[in-house]
Design an enzyme around this catalytic site. Structure first.
Site, PDB file in Angstrom:
ATOM      1  N   ASP A  71     -79.690 -73.650 -74.828  1.00 22.11           N
ATOM      2  CA  ASP A  71     -78.682 -73.472 -73.463  1.00 22.11           C
ATOM      3  C   ASP A  71     -77.706 -72.934 -73.237  1.00 22.11           C
ATOM      4  O   ASP A  71     -76.966 -73.326 -73.702  1.00 22.11           O
ATOM      5  CB  ASP A  71     -78.387 -74.944 -73.921  1.00 22.11           C
ATOM      6  CG  ASP A  71     -77.438 -75.715 -72.340  1.00 22.11           C
ATOM      7  OD1 ASP A  71     -77.815 -75.203 -71.405  1.00 22.11           O
ATOM      8  OD2 ASP A  71     -77.024 -76.645 -72.740  1.00 22.11           O
TER       9      ASP A  71
ATOM     10  N   HIS B  46     -76.915 -78.604 -77.979  1.00 19.47           N
ATOM     11  CA  HIS B  46     -75.915 -78.455 -77.936  1.00 19.47           C
ATOM     12  C   HIS B  46     -74.667 -78.770 -78.743  1.00 19.47           C
ATOM     13  O   HIS B  46     -73.349 -78.703 -79.592  1.00 19.47           O
ATOM     14  CB  HIS B  46     -74.828 -79.389 -76.675  1.00 19.47           C
ATOM     15  CG  HIS B  46     -74.564 -78.985 -75.445  1.00 19.47           C
ATOM     16  ND1 HIS B  46     -73.805 -79.858 -74.499  1.00 19.47           N
ATOM     17  CD2 HIS B  46     -74.454 -77.950 -74.844  1.00 19.47           C
ATOM     18  CE1 HIS B  46     -73.769 -78.938 -73.684  1.00 19.47           C
ATOM     19  NE2 HIS B  46     -74.454 -78.765 -73.134  1.00 19.47           N
TER      20      HIS B  46
ATOM     21  N   GLU C 205     -72.219 -73.465 -65.709  1.00 18.20           N
ATOM     22  CA  GLU C 205     -72.440 -74.043 -65.297  1.00 18.20           C
ATOM     23  C   GLU C 205     -72.085 -75.141 -66.736  1.00 18.20           C
ATOM     24  O   GLU C 205     -72.251 -76.678 -66.244  1.00 18.20           O
ATOM     25  CB  GLU C 205     -73.928 -73.922 -66.014  1.00 18.20           C
ATOM     26  CG  GLU C 205     -74.871 -75.226 -65.949  1.00 18.20           C
ATOM     27  CD  GLU C 205     -75.858 -75.955 -66.800  1.00 18.20           C
ATOM     28  OE1 GLU C 205     -75.741 -77.134 -66.533  1.00 18.20           O
ATOM     29  OE2 GLU C 205     -74.742 -75.818 -67.590  1.00 18.20           O
TER      30      GLU C 205
ATOM     31  N   ASP D  72     -83.551 -74.924 -67.231  1.00 11.52           N
ATOM     32  CA  ASP D  72     -82.590 -75.104 -68.331  1.00 11.52           C
ATOM     33  C   ASP D  72     -83.418 -76.054 -68.855  1.00 11.52           C
ATOM     34  O   ASP D  72     -84.540 -75.840 -69.208  1.00 11.52           O
ATOM     35  CB  ASP D  72     -81.058 -75.850 -67.374  1.00 11.52           C
ATOM     36  CG  ASP D  72     -79.923 -75.524 -68.237  1.00 11.52           C
ATOM     37  OD1 ASP D  72     -79.831 -75.609 -69.453  1.00 11.52           O
ATOM     38  OD2 ASP D  72     -79.058 -75.717 -67.665  1.00 11.52           O
TER      39      ASP D  72
END
Length: 346
Positions: free
Chosen positions: A187, A322, A221, A242
């Site tokens: 990401d 994440h 972002e 994304d």
């Protein structure tokens, strides 16, 4: 459409090997610009450091934008402790448990680089027992142990390390024989690799595009304002490329392009989503539709800034977002197919 997977993989590994937490993106921007120079394509830079690659289409008053972001999660030095260790402050939204024990680099203002490890303040069960196991993983309970002989705040300051220096997490990128890519920062570097490959394909094949088509590579972002400014004047469609988010209760996949119907900012444009799905059906592109309750994109940032656009969100499925993430080359290729095919669609 046949794409050389080695091209995509090379872009991706180079991107993943270049640290770029939000606010520290000069080096990765230089890499992307160097690749664009090799392709001899037209681009410009915004004041925030975003890159806008532009292709002229038949209709110059209707502009289409695909976006991806080169900034990633990371941290900054909040305090130099009396023992020489560093307290950190997060950049972007991640679980502190995901960086427990991670290697990192500290980047100073005078371009010195030091390595270190992120640990808790009670890192050893041999010393702290259950207190180490039960310690809540918060920023206040984490610290960076520098790989230098430092014993005091003054020792660390003498290295040139200061409050505000960036802390970059090691990506630990690896590609398996069966096409899985495991790394931090997929990401959104997986999507940027897709966009670079799409730019290369459009340029080298002299594709005729119905509209002026732009590729917007943003730099803020992860903190919410990447695409709030700097877009082309006549943009009508904005497609954020994304990550999709596969996992329990989700419909996304690591082997397909994921199309988001709704995220935390609300529903994406119905008609644009339908057009993207129709292209997938027509071109036999494997796709999944999904909803992400804790997610925002550059498309939602642009909408929030007041841009009058139709917005959509697509991307490869990235597991464990994440944290230490994973995707598959199939998902990357299916997303690339959709970007290139849709760029040629009225």
């Amino acid at each position: 459409m046949n794409f050389d997977r080695n091209v995509i993989q090379d872009y991706l590994i180079n991107l993943l090997s270049t640290p770029s937490p939000t606010g520290y993106t000069d080096n990765i921007r230089k890499y992307v610009v160097s690749e664009l120079d090799k392709l001899n394509v037209k681009y410009s830079l915004t004041n925030k450091g975003a890159i806008l690659v532009s292709f002229e289409g038949e209709n110059k008053n209707y502009e289409r934008v695909f976006s991806g972001h080169i900034d990633t999660l990371g941290a900054m030095v909040k305090e130099i402790k009396s023992n020489g260790a560093l307290e950190l402050t997060p950049v972007g939204g991640f679980m502190m448990t995901s960086i427990d024990g991670e290697n990192c680099t500290i980047e100073t203002l005078d371009n010195k680089t030091y390595t270190g490890t992120i640990q808790t303040i009670k890192p050893s069960v041999h010393i702290s027992g259950d207190e180490a196991r039960e310690l809540k993983r918060t920023a206040q309970n984490m610290e960076v142990i520098i790989d230098e002989k430092v014993f005091s705040k003054e020792d660390t300051e003498a290295l040139g390390i200061n409050v505000g220096d960036f802390i970059c997490f090691d990506s630990r990128a690896t590609v398996t024989e069966k096409g899985f890519i495991k790394s931090r920062h997929l990401d959104d570097k997986a999507s940027v690799a897709i966009l670079l490959t799409a730019i290369k394909y459009i340029s080298e094949n002299n594709l005729k595009l119905p509209y002026n088509t732009h590729f917007f590579i943003s730099t803020y972002e992860e903190v919410g304002h990447g695409a709030k400014a700097g877009l082309p004047e006549h943009v009508k469609e904005f497609i954020a490329v994304d990550m999709g988010a596969p996992g329990p209760g989700q419909n996304s996949s690591e082997y397909a392009v994921c199309i988001c119907a709704k995220d935390s900012s609300g529903p994406y444009d119905y008609n644009l989503r339908k057009k993207l799905i129709d292209v997938c059906k027509d071109k036999s592109i494997d796709y999944k539709i999904d909803i992400y309750p804790y997610y925002g994109s550059d498309a939602s940032a642009a909408l929030g800034a007041g841009w009058d656009i139709s917005a959509a969100l697509i991307g490869p499925g990235v597991f464990a977002s994440h944290a230490y993430e994973r995707t598959h080359m199939d998902s990357i290729v299916e997303t690339l197919k959709l970007v290139v095919a849709y760029s040629q669609t009225l």
